[in-house]
Design a protein around this motif. Sequence first.
Motif, PDB file in Angstrom:
ATOM      1  N   LYS A  84      45.829  37.566  45.037  1.00 40.92           N
ATOM      2  CA  LYS A  84      47.157  36.976  45.012  1.00 40.92           C
ATOM      3  C   LYS A  84      47.668  36.973  46.444  1.00 40.92           C
ATOM      4  CE  LYS A  84      51.811  37.787  43.327  1.00 40.92           C
ATOM      5  NZ  LYS A  84      52.708  38.699  42.669  1.00 40.92           N
ATOM      6  N   ILE A  85      48.232  35.860  46.847  1.00 46.72           N
ATOM      7  CA  ILE A  85      48.855  35.755  48.164  1.00 46.72           C
ATOM      8  C   ILE A  85      50.313  35.412  47.920  1.00 46.72           C
ATOM      9  CG2 ILE A  85      48.903  34.542  50.367  1.00 46.72           C
ATOM     10  CD1 ILE A  85      45.925  33.902  49.904  1.00 46.72           C
ATOM     11  N   ASP A  86      51.212  36.240  48.449  1.00 50.57           N
ATOM     12  CA  ASP A  86      52.629  35.959  48.242  1.00 50.57           C
ATOM     13  C   ASP A  86      53.191  35.187  49.439  1.00 50.57           C
ATOM     14  OD1 ASP A  86      53.165  37.814  50.258  1.00 50.57           O
ATOM     15  OD2 ASP A  86      53.746  39.393  48.863  1.00 50.57           O
ATOM     16  N   ASN A  87      54.445  34.832  49.363  1.00 54.74           N
ATOM     17  CA  ASN A  87      55.068  34.026  50.415  1.00 54.74           C
ATOM     18  C   ASN A  87      55.168  34.750  51.749  1.00 54.74           C
ATOM     19  OD1 ASN A  87      55.426  31.623  49.016  1.00 54.74           O
ATOM     20  ND2 ASN A  87      57.274  32.386  48.029  1.00 54.74           N
ATOM     21  N   ASP A  88      55.043  36.078  51.726  1.00 54.78           N
ATOM     22  CA  ASP A  88      55.059  36.850  52.971  1.00 54.78           C
ATOM     23  C   ASP A  88      53.660  36.993  53.565  1.00 54.78           C
ATOM     24  OD1 ASP A  88      57.818  37.262  52.788  1.00 54.78           O
ATOM     25  OD2 ASP A  88      57.524  39.018  51.500  1.00 54.78           O
ATOM     26  N   LYS A  89      52.709  36.223  53.047  1.00 53.54           N
ATOM     27  CA  LYS A  89      51.310  36.224  53.490  1.00 53.54           C
ATOM     28  C   LYS A  89      50.611  37.547  53.192  1.00 53.54           C
ATOM     29  CE  LYS A  89      52.255  32.921  57.136  1.00 53.54           C
ATOM     30  NZ  LYS A  89      52.208  32.643  58.563  1.00 53.54           N
ATOM     31  N   LYS A  90      51.101  38.276  52.199  1.00 55.17           N
ATOM     32  CA  LYS A  90      50.479  39.531  51.802  1.00 55.17           C
ATOM     33  C   LYS A  90      49.377  39.233  50.795  1.00 55.17           C
ATOM     34  CE  LYS A  90      51.260  43.845  49.420  1.00 55.17           C
ATOM     35  NZ  LYS A  90      52.095  44.462  48.404  1.00 55.17           N
ATOM     36  N   LEU A  91      48.179  39.671  51.107  1.00 51.67           N
ATOM     37  CA  LEU A  91      47.032  39.481  50.235  1.00 51.67           C
ATOM     38  C   LEU A  91      46.857  40.726  49.378  1.00 51.67           C
ATOM     39  CD1 LEU A  91      44.409  37.967  49.395  1.00 51.67           C
ATOM     40  CD2 LEU A  91      43.275  39.219  51.239  1.00 51.67           C
ATOM     41  N   THR A  92      46.721  40.541  48.076  1.00 51.34           N
ATOM     42  CA  THR A  92      46.455  41.640  47.162  1.00 51.34           C
ATOM     43  C   THR A  92      45.166  41.320  46.425  1.00 51.34           C
ATOM     44  OG1 THR A  92      48.834  41.919  46.861  1.00 51.34           O
ATOM     45  CG2 THR A  92      47.395  43.035  45.289  1.00 51.34           C
ATOM     46  N   LEU A  93      44.217  42.236  46.462  1.00 52.63           N
ATOM     47  CA  LEU A  93      42.938  42.063  45.773  1.00 52.63           C
ATOM     48  C   LEU A  93      42.852  43.031  44.606  1.00 52.63           C
ATOM     49  CD1 LEU A  93      40.433  41.851  48.760  1.00 52.63           C
ATOM     50  CD2 LEU A  93      41.131  39.994  47.262  1.00 52.63           C
ATOM     51  N   TYR A  94      42.317  42.557  43.483  1.00 48.89           N
ATOM     52  CA  TYR A  94      42.060  43.406  42.331  1.00 48.89           C
ATOM     53  C   TYR A  94      40.582  43.275  41.995  1.00 48.89           C
ATOM     54  CZ  TYR A  94      47.101  42.895  41.749  1.00 48.89           C
ATOM     55  OH  TYR A  94      48.452  42.864  41.948  1.00 48.89           O
ATOM     56  N   ARG A  95      39.909  44.397  41.800  1.00 49.15           N
ATOM     57  CA  ARG A  95      38.508  44.374  41.414  1.00 49.15           C
ATOM     58  C   ARG A  95      38.392  44.796  39.958  1.00 49.15           C
ATOM     59  NH1 ARG A  95      36.205  48.613  45.032  1.00 49.15           N
ATOM     60  NH2 ARG A  95      38.318  49.340  44.802  1.00 49.15           N
ATOM     61  N   PHE A  96      37.532  44.109  39.241  1.00 46.27           N
ATOM     62  CA  PHE A  96      37.329  44.435  37.833  1.00 46.27           C
ATOM     63  C   PHE A  96      35.834  44.329  37.566  1.00 46.27           C
ATOM     64  CE2 PHE A  96      37.438  42.945  33.288  1.00 46.27           C
ATOM     65  CZ  PHE A  96      37.819  44.156  32.756  1.00 46.27           C
ATOM     66  N   CYS A  97      35.183  45.465  37.309  1.00 49.93           N
ATOM     67  CA  CYS A  97      33.753  45.471  37.027  1.00 49.93           C
ATOM     68  C   CYS A  97      33.521  45.322  35.530  1.00 49.93           C
ATOM     69  CB  CYS A  97      33.115  46.767  37.500  1.00 49.93           C
ATOM     70  SG  CYS A  97      32.816  46.756  39.256  1.00 49.93           S
ATOM     71  N   VAL A  98      32.517  44.547  35.208  1.00 47.29           N
ATOM     72  CA  VAL A  98      32.161  44.311  33.817  1.00 47.29           C
ATOM     73  C   VAL A  98      30.691  44.674  33.655  1.00 47.29           C
ATOM     74  CG1 VAL A  98      32.014  42.589  31.999  1.00 47.29           C
ATOM     75  CG2 VAL A  98      33.785  42.399  33.735  1.00 47.29           C
ATOM     76  N   PHE A  99      30.406  45.480  32.683  1.00 47.52           N
ATOM     77  CA  PHE A  99      29.026  45.830  32.430  1.00 47.52           C
ATOM     78  C   PHE A  99      28.436  44.804  31.473  1.00 47.52           C
ATOM     79  CE2 PHE A  99      31.259  49.642  33.646  1.00 47.52           C
ATOM     80  CZ  PHE A  99      30.436  50.112  34.656  1.00 47.52           C
ATOM     81  N   PRO A 100      27.161  44.432  31.651  1.00 48.08           N
ATOM     82  CA  PRO A 100      26.586  43.339  30.856  1.00 48.08           C
ATOM     83  C   PRO A 100      26.712  43.512  29.351  1.00 48.08           C
ATOM     84  CG  PRO A 100      25.104  43.958  32.622  1.00 48.08           C
ATOM     85  CD  PRO A 100      26.232  44.957  32.624  1.00 48.08           C
TER      86      PRO A 100
ATOM     87  N   MET B 234      44.492  38.839  26.331  1.00 48.57           N
ATOM     88  CA  MET B 234      44.610  40.058  27.126  1.00 48.57           C
ATOM     89  C   MET B 234      44.576  39.729  28.610  1.00 48.57           C
ATOM     90  SD  MET B 234      42.437  43.136  25.475  1.00 48.57           S
ATOM     91  CE  MET B 234      42.623  43.608  23.770  1.00 48.57           C
ATOM     92  N   SER B 235      45.447  40.389  29.352  1.00 43.78           N
ATOM     93  CA  SER B 235      45.418  40.286  30.810  1.00 43.78           C
ATOM     94  C   SER B 235      44.286  41.165  31.323  1.00 43.78           C
ATOM     95  CB  SER B 235      46.745  40.746  31.396  1.00 43.78           C
ATOM     96  OG  SER B 235      46.911  42.133  31.172  1.00 43.78           O
ATOM     97  N   ILE B 236      43.977  41.044  32.599  1.00 37.24           N
ATOM     98  CA  ILE B 236      42.919  41.875  33.170  1.00 37.24           C
ATOM     99  C   ILE B 236      43.274  43.352  33.063  1.00 37.24           C
ATOM    100  CG2 ILE B 236      41.743  42.485  35.329  1.00 37.24           C
ATOM    101  CD1 ILE B 236      41.615  39.527  35.969  1.00 37.24           C
ATOM    102  N   SER B 237      44.530  43.694  33.302  1.00 39.18           N
ATOM    103  CA  SER B 237      44.913  45.111  33.197  1.00 39.18           C
ATOM    104  C   SER B 237      44.788  45.607  31.759  1.00 39.18           C
ATOM    105  CB  SER B 237      46.318  45.346  33.735  1.00 39.18           C
ATOM    106  OG  SER B 237      47.264  44.628  32.985  1.00 39.18           O
ATOM    107  N   GLU B 238      45.116  44.755  30.787  1.00 33.95           N
ATOM    108  CA  GLU B 238      44.964  45.157  29.381  1.00 33.95           C
ATOM    109  C   GLU B 238      43.483  45.302  29.017  1.00 33.95           C
ATOM    110  OE1 GLU B 238      48.851  43.228  27.196  1.00 33.95           O
ATOM    111  OE2 GLU B 238      47.254  41.862  27.847  1.00 33.95           O
ATOM    112  N   MET B 239      42.646  44.412  29.561  1.00 30.73           N
ATOM    113  CA  MET B 239      41.208  44.530  29.314  1.00 30.73           C
ATOM    114  C   MET B 239      40.669  45.832  29.897  1.00 30.73           C
ATOM    115  SD  MET B 239      39.457  40.839  29.832  1.00 30.73           S
ATOM    116  CE  MET B 239      40.611  39.565  30.245  1.00 30.73           C
ATOM    117  N   LYS B 240      41.130  46.178  31.098  1.00 26.42           N
ATOM    118  CA  LYS B 240      40.691  47.420  31.724  1.00 26.42           C
ATOM    119  C   LYS B 240      41.072  48.616  30.857  1.00 26.42           C
ATOM    120  CE  LYS B 240      41.139  47.735  36.336  1.00 26.42           C
ATOM    121  NZ  LYS B 240      41.757  47.601  37.669  1.00 26.42           N
TER     122      LYS B 240
END
Length: 167
Positions: A63-79, A91-97
């Motif tokens: 996500k990049i906001d208007n202040d040019k702040k980059l936020t990265l989220y990592r989500f690993c999925v096992f096969p 479900m959102s990614i946080s709900e899936m986690k």
Amino acid sequence: MKWIYKKPMIFPQWTKFKGNEKNEEYYFCENDGIVFSAESGKLSHSNHIEMAGFETSSIISYKIDNDKKLTLYRFCVFPQIRVACLKNCGMSISEMKEYLALCLEGPSTINERKVILKRKKEALLDKMAELQKSIDFIDWKQNFYDDVLLGKTEYISNLIDTNNPDQ
């Protein structure tokens, strides 16, 4: 302003792009990185990149906001874990986690998972009811238009004044 994300070496086949083939938001550069464009007017946005390897798959959301702040989220999925069904449940990614963490704890968390699924089902039923209302309105409107075309009903509009031709 540009950000470069270096792809991990464990995912060498994660893209079919080579060189500087460009996308609207990013492109792959020769040093095995991804260049994200954050030009003015296109700043505030978010997207995700899916990567698959031999032992895990990952989703990198950014996500990049208007202040040019980059936020990265990592989500690993096992096969062995298939998340498409969870995503289709809304479900959102946080709900899936959260759900997957409970799954990894085993049968002792079944009741908690049932609560999560019940909430999602209720939300989907609410959404389904709203969609049904919209479909019912469209059906009513189509029938109204059919009756107007057949001369059974006089045409009136709730959106515009059909009695005043000057407007």
